[in-house]
Write a protein that holds these residues in place. Sequence first.
Motif, mmCIF file in Angstrom:
data_model
loop_
_atom_site.group_PDB
_atom_site.id
_atom_site.type_symbol
_atom_site.label_atom_id
_atom_site.label_comp_id
_atom_site.label_asym_id
_atom_site.label_seq_id
_atom_site.Cartn_x
_atom_site.Cartn_y
_atom_site.Cartn_z
ATOM 1 N N ASP A 43 0.848 -1.191 0.000
ATOM 2 C CA ASP A 43 0.000 0.000 0.000
ATOM 3 C C ASP A 43 0.888 1.247 0.000
ATOM 4 O O ASP A 43 2.097 1.171 0.251
ATOM 5 C CB ASP A 43 -0.905 0.015 1.231
ATOM 6 C CG ASP A 43 -2.165 0.858 1.024
ATOM 7 O OD1 ASP A 43 -2.252 1.538 -0.025
ATOM 8 O OD2 ASP A 43 -3.048 0.819 1.887
ATOM 9 N N GLY A 69 0.101 7.054 -7.947
ATOM 10 C CA GLY A 69 -1.120 6.262 -7.931
ATOM 11 C C GLY A 69 -1.498 5.672 -9.266
ATOM 12 O O GLY A 69 -2.241 4.704 -9.334
ATOM 13 N N SER A 70 -1.020 6.260 -10.355
ATOM 14 C CA SER A 70 -1.369 5.722 -11.676
ATOM 15 C C SER A 70 -0.329 4.726 -12.183
ATOM 16 O O SER A 70 -0.430 4.250 -13.308
ATOM 17 C CB SER A 70 -1.497 6.877 -12.679
ATOM 18 O OG SER A 70 -0.254 7.551 -12.834
ATOM 19 N N LYS A 91 1.951 1.174 -12.249
ATOM 20 C CA LYS A 91 1.513 -0.205 -12.399
ATOM 21 C C LYS A 91 1.378 -0.924 -11.050
ATOM 22 O O LYS A 91 2.105 -0.634 -10.109
ATOM 23 C CB LYS A 91 2.488 -0.959 -13.300
ATOM 24 C CG LYS A 91 2.383 -0.553 -14.763
ATOM 25 C CD LYS A 91 3.357 -1.333 -15.614
ATOM 26 C CE LYS A 91 3.110 -1.112 -17.087
ATOM 27 N NZ LYS A 91 3.065 0.277 -17.495
ATOM 28 N N GLU A 92 0.441 -1.849 -11.017
ATOM 29 C CA GLU A 92 0.239 -2.726 -9.870
ATOM 30 C C GLU A 92 0.269 -4.169 -10.357
ATOM 31 O O GLU A 92 0.031 -4.446 -11.525
ATOM 32 C CB GLU A 92 -1.136 -2.480 -9.229
ATOM 33 C CG GLU A 92 -1.365 -1.096 -8.715
ATOM 34 C CD GLU A 92 -2.826 -0.886 -8.317
ATOM 35 O OE1 GLU A 92 -3.107 0.181 -7.763
ATOM 36 O OE2 GLU A 92 -3.677 -1.776 -8.582
ATOM 37 N N THR A 119 -1.392 -8.058 -9.419
ATOM 38 C CA THR A 119 -2.426 -8.761 -8.670
ATOM 39 C C THR A 119 -2.461 -10.212 -9.098
ATOM 40 O O THR A 119 -1.787 -10.605 -10.064
ATOM 41 C CB THR A 119 -3.798 -8.099 -8.844
ATOM 42 O OG1 THR A 119 -4.722 -8.653 -7.896
ATOM 43 C CG2 THR A 119 -4.346 -8.291 -10.255
ATOM 44 N N ASP A 161 -1.634 -0.749 -15.020
ATOM 45 C CA ASP A 161 -2.099 0.327 -14.171
ATOM 46 C C ASP A 161 -3.423 -0.067 -13.534
ATOM 47 O O ASP A 161 -4.307 -0.613 -14.202
ATOM 48 C CB ASP A 161 -2.302 1.608 -14.982
ATOM 49 C CG ASP A 161 -0.993 2.265 -15.402
ATOM 50 O OD1 ASP A 161 0.066 1.801 -14.944
ATOM 51 O OD2 ASP A 161 -1.032 3.223 -16.195
ATOM 52 N N ASP A 162 -3.555 0.210 -12.216
ATOM 53 C CA ASP A 162 -4.799 -0.047 -11.487
ATOM 54 C C ASP A 162 -5.250 -1.500 -11.668
ATOM 55 O O ASP A 162 -6.428 -1.789 -11.909
ATOM 56 C CB ASP A 162 -5.884 0.919 -11.978
ATOM 57 C CG ASP A 162 -6.993 1.105 -10.952
ATOM 58 O OD1 ASP A 162 -6.762 0.778 -9.774
ATOM 59 O OD2 ASP A 162 -8.088 1.539 -11.337
ATOM 60 N N CYS A 166 -8.364 -3.196 -9.478
ATOM 61 C CA CYS A 166 -9.723 -2.777 -9.858
ATOM 62 C C CYS A 166 -10.060 -3.225 -11.273
ATOM 63 O O CYS A 166 -11.195 -3.661 -11.551
ATOM 64 C CB CYS A 166 -9.854 -1.260 -9.742
ATOM 65 S SG CYS A 166 -9.892 -0.663 -8.036
ATOM 66 N N GLU A 167 -9.109 -3.122 -12.184
ATOM 67 C CA GLU A 167 -9.384 -3.479 -13.584
ATOM 68 C C GLU A 167 -9.606 -4.983 -13.751
ATOM 69 O O GLU A 167 -10.428 -5.414 -14.564
ATOM 70 C CB GLU A 167 -8.249 -3.007 -14.487
ATOM 71 C CG GLU A 167 -8.198 -1.499 -14.674
ATOM 72 C CD GLU A 167 -9.487 -0.958 -15.278
ATOM 73 O OE1 GLU A 167 -9.981 -1.551 -16.264
ATOM 74 O OE2 GLU A 167 -10.011 0.045 -14.766
#
Length: 301
Positions: free
Chosen positions: A100, A111-112, A114-115, A117, A189-190, A193-194
Motif C-alpha cells: 500500500d 497512484g497511476s 503499475k500494480e 495482482t 495500471d490499477d 480494480c481493472e
Amino acid sequence: MKAGQQGRSLQPSSSLVSLYLAPKNQSERFAFLAEWYDPNAALLRRYELLFYPADGSVEMHDVKNRRTFLKRTKYEDLRLEDLFIGNKVNVFSRQLVLIDYGDQYTARQLGSRKEKTLALIKPDAVSKAGEIIEMINKSGFTITKLRMMILSRKEAVDFHVDHHSRPFYNELIQFITSGPVIAMEILRDDAICEWKRLLGPANSGLARSDAPGSIRALFGTDGIRNAAHGPDSFASAAREMELFFPSSGGCGPANTAKFTNSTCCIIKPHAISEGLLGKLLIAIRDACFDITAMQMVSGFQ
C-alpha cells in the motif's frame, strides 16, 4: 566575509540574507507500506519504506514497534520505476512486498503507476484458459508469472480464510481442490480494480445480466463455480500471491505434471510478448491435446 575585505566594510545597519540553493525536489520522498516474511519467526513483518529519489537513498521503520529499522542509507539497487503496489523489491537482501501507499502524497504522485495482482482460473474454467488469457491480454494486462497447480485442503483453507464463517465454506473448499487451477501474476495500471471489472460480479447469473462481456458471465455457472478469482485489495493481493508464488523459499502448491504419455511444448518469448499465448492455448486444445501442466519460466538462452 570579514569586514574590510576587498576594501569594503559592513555598516551596523547592513543586512545579510544567507541562501542555501538546492536542486528542485531534493527533499522529495515516497512512502510505502511493505511486508517481509521472517522465516525464523514464521511471521509477516510490516515496515514503512521511504525512498528518496534525489540520491537513491532508503529508510525503513518497523510499524509494529514504532522504531527506526534502517537509517537513511544510499541504495543504488532500488529505482523509482520499481516502486508500485504489488511489486517485490530487495533492500539489502531482504525481499519486501509493497502492499500500500504510505501517505497521500505518494498515492497522488505514483497512484497511476503499475500494480500487480493475482488472477486465478478455477477448476471449472481451466479448459477455457486460452479464451480467458486472450481477454487478459486484450485488456492491457501483462502476465508476469503463470503456473498450473493443484491445491491441498490446507492450502485451500489458507486461500479461503476470509470465508470461514460462510454457509457455503465446505462446498467452496471441495470445489477449489477438485481439479487443477491456473495462477497468474498480472500487471497493469490499477490492476486490482481493472481485473475485478473484467471478472464481473461474483455470481455468474448476475454477471450475465449486469456485465455480459465479463469472464464470469461467459464461463461461470453460479456463485461458487464462477470461472476465476481476483483479490479485492492490495493486502489481499500480496497475501494470495505469496501463497501461489512464495518468496520465502517454498515451492507453493504442487504442480500437475504427469510425465507419462505426454510431450513438452515450449511457447517462445516473442509469442508471449506479442500476446499470442491465449491463441496458442486455444489451438493446442482444439487439436485434441490436453494440457496437463503449465508454467512460465525465464532464463533460457
